[in-house]
Design an enzyme around this catalytic site. Structure first.
Site, PDB file in Angstrom:
ATOM      1  N   ASP A  18       0.815  -1.213   0.000  1.00 49.38           N
ATOM      2  CA  ASP A  18       0.000   0.000   0.000  1.00 49.38           C
ATOM      3  C   ASP A  18       0.851   1.267   0.000  1.00 49.38           C
ATOM      4  O   ASP A  18       2.065   1.215   0.188  1.00 49.38           O
ATOM      5  CB  ASP A  18      -0.958   0.000   1.206  1.00 49.38           C
ATOM      6  CG  ASP A  18      -0.310  -0.543   2.486  1.00 49.38           C
ATOM      7  OD1 ASP A  18       0.931  -0.520   2.571  1.00 49.38           O
ATOM      8  OD2 ASP A  18      -1.039  -0.971   3.383  1.00 49.38           O
ATOM      9  N   ASP A  77      -7.303  -2.148  14.311  1.00 47.73           N
ATOM     10  CA  ASP A  77      -8.700  -2.446  13.958  1.00 47.73           C
ATOM     11  C   ASP A  77      -8.826  -3.742  13.157  1.00 47.73           C
ATOM     12  O   ASP A  77      -9.870  -4.017  12.574  1.00 47.73           O
ATOM     13  CB  ASP A  77      -9.333  -1.265  13.194  1.00 47.73           C
ATOM     14  CG  ASP A  77      -8.664  -0.993  11.838  1.00 47.73           C
ATOM     15  OD1 ASP A  77      -7.709  -1.724  11.474  1.00 47.73           O
ATOM     16  OD2 ASP A  77      -9.095  -0.062  11.141  1.00 47.73           O
ATOM     17  N   GLU A 116      -9.703  -1.838   5.533  1.00 49.49           N
ATOM     18  CA  GLU A 116     -10.315  -1.430   6.787  1.00 49.49           C
ATOM     19  C   GLU A 116     -11.599  -2.222   7.055  1.00 49.49           C
ATOM     20  O   GLU A 116     -12.110  -2.894   6.147  1.00 49.49           O
ATOM     21  CB  GLU A 116     -10.622   0.075   6.721  1.00 49.49           C
ATOM     22  CG  GLU A 116      -9.388   0.952   6.535  1.00 49.49           C
ATOM     23  CD  GLU A 116      -8.524   1.049   7.795  1.00 49.49           C
ATOM     24  OE1 GLU A 116      -8.462   0.098   8.595  1.00 49.49           O
ATOM     25  OE2 GLU A 116      -7.877   2.104   7.973  1.00 49.49           O
ATOM     26  N   HIS A 153      -7.122  -4.610  10.421  1.00 51.99           N
ATOM     27  CA  HIS A 153      -6.915  -4.547   8.967  1.00 51.99           C
ATOM     28  C   HIS A 153      -5.633  -5.247   8.547  1.00 51.99           C
ATOM     29  O   HIS A 153      -4.679  -5.330   9.314  1.00 51.99           O
ATOM     30  CB  HIS A 153      -6.951  -3.099   8.452  1.00 51.99           C
ATOM     31  CG  HIS A 153      -5.797  -2.226   8.843  1.00 51.99           C
ATOM     32  ND1 HIS A 153      -5.941  -0.888   9.154  1.00 51.99           N
ATOM     33  CD2 HIS A 153      -4.459  -2.469   8.960  1.00 51.99           C
ATOM     34  CE1 HIS A 153      -4.764  -0.359   9.415  1.00 51.99           C
ATOM     35  NE2 HIS A 153      -3.846  -1.303   9.320  1.00 51.99           N
TER      36      HIS A 153
HETATM   37  C1  F6R Z   1       1.486  -1.306   6.028  1.00 50.25           C
HETATM   38  C2  F6R Z   1       0.245  -2.049   6.188  1.00 50.25           C
HETATM   39  C3  F6R Z   1      -0.571  -1.930   7.426  1.00 50.25           C
HETATM   40  C4  F6R Z   1       0.262  -2.111   8.683  1.00 50.25           C
HETATM   41  C5  F6R Z   1      -0.605  -1.950   9.924  1.00 50.25           C
HETATM   42  C6  F6R Z   1       0.197  -2.025  11.189  1.00 50.25           C
HETATM   43  O1  F6R Z   1       2.065  -1.565   4.770  1.00 50.25           O
HETATM   44  O2  F6R Z   1      -0.129  -2.721   5.289  1.00 50.25           O
HETATM   45  O3  F6R Z   1      -1.594  -2.879   7.397  1.00 50.25           O
HETATM   46  O4  F6R Z   1       0.843  -3.383   8.677  1.00 50.25           O
HETATM   47  O5  F6R Z   1      -1.278  -0.730   9.874  1.00 50.25           O
HETATM   48  O6  F6R Z   1       1.067  -0.947  11.258  1.00 50.25           O
HETATM   49  P1  F6R Z   1       2.201  -0.902  12.387  1.00 50.25           P
HETATM   50  O7  F6R Z   1       3.114  -2.024  12.090  1.00 50.25           O
HETATM   51  O8  F6R Z   1       2.860   0.422  12.207  1.00 50.25           O
HETATM   52  O9  F6R Z   1       1.498  -1.058  13.679  1.00 50.25           O
END
Ligand code: F6R
Length: 260
Positions: free
Chosen positions: A67, A136, A143, A138
């Protein structure tokens, strides 16, 4: 889903890196799906160490990131392009032309998303997908409420994600509202998946992902439908799991299992 629980973040990161290294040692031209954020940083550090000290070779590897923030150029320190360059790409020998990160600045998102999906296909599909998880539930930026069959597309971030990611920006208002993200359906097509989860603030999400019902409110739960997923957790993230003893028993008994 295979569940590995380690005492510390460092240990789980080393285990996850070893898994990536195993794939590359078996298939030097593997296609990796990569995540950004705090979670995989330890694993990237270990991959860099394996490259420097043990010759782990990325010269034939292709990578696709999950992403990117919309409206954030690659040169921006909070862009996922920048993150990947700083945390991994500049330290290893992956050819720059083999690196794909979704564009947050294209003038035609629909066309870009279709192209990104096609590039993954043309490269033979993803051999190993690395995932983190949002508080959450995801995966990538799918989301709550995202279709479990979704493909790469533009996605509005949930308020919780904006709050969570505000720690990387000067002001909450600076956090982008939109992202471009691989879909859950795209992710589920990877040959194999590793899911990294650390910290107490992820314990609830981990419970839903690993032991909850499969549902679009916690998109990580869709991983239960995939035949080859390994989850690496530290004990803080595993704090709300009910089957920890069972997962540890399986790991303990594994070496003695009859060979297939
Ligand atoms: C990032 C991604 C997100 C993160 C998630 C956790 O490329 O795909 O799904 O893995 O938001 O983020 P952190 O590791 O910063 O808690």
């Amino acid at each position: 889903m295979e569940v590995h629980i380690k005492e510390t973040y460092e240990q789980m990161s080393i285990d996850a890196a070893r898994k990536v290294a195993d794939v590359l040692n078996t298939k030097p031209n593997a296609v990796l799906g990569l995540a950004t954020g705090s979670t995989p940083q330890g694993m990237y550090q270990e991959l860099v160490r394996l490259h420097r000290e043990e010759g782990l070779d990325f010269s034939q590897v292709t990578t696709f990131n999950l992403d990117e923030y919309v409206g954030v150029p690659p040169s921006h320190p909070q862009s996922y392009h920048y993150f990947m360059h700083e945390n991994l790409f500049k330290h290893i020998n992956v050819p720059p032309q083999n690196v794909y990160v979704p564009s947050g600045t294209t003038d035609n998102y629909a066309a870009f998303c279709a192209w990104y999906e096609q590039r993954i296909d043309d490269c033979g599909g993803i051999d190993l997908q690395v995932l983190g998880i949002g508080s959450d539930g995801h995966i990538a930026f799918n989301e709550p409420g995202s279709s479990l069959g979704s493909r790469t597309r533009l996605k509005t971030l949930a308020k919780q994600t904006i709050d969570d990611n505000a720690r990387f920006f000067e002001n909450r208002e600076d956090v982008p509202i939109y992202s471009i993200t691989m879909g859950v359906g795209t992710i589920l097509e990877a040959e194999e998946i590793i899911l990294l989860i650390n910290g107490e603030n992820k314990a609830e999400a981990a419970k839903h992902a690993i032991e909850g019902a499969v549902c679009s409110q916690y998109t990580a739960s869709a991983l239960q439908m995939h035949p080859e997923v390994t989850a690496y957790l530290d004990t803080a993230a595993a704090g709300k799991l009910e089957m920890t003893e069972y997962y540890n028993w399986i790991q303990k008994m594994k070496p003695g299992a009859p060979r297939l």
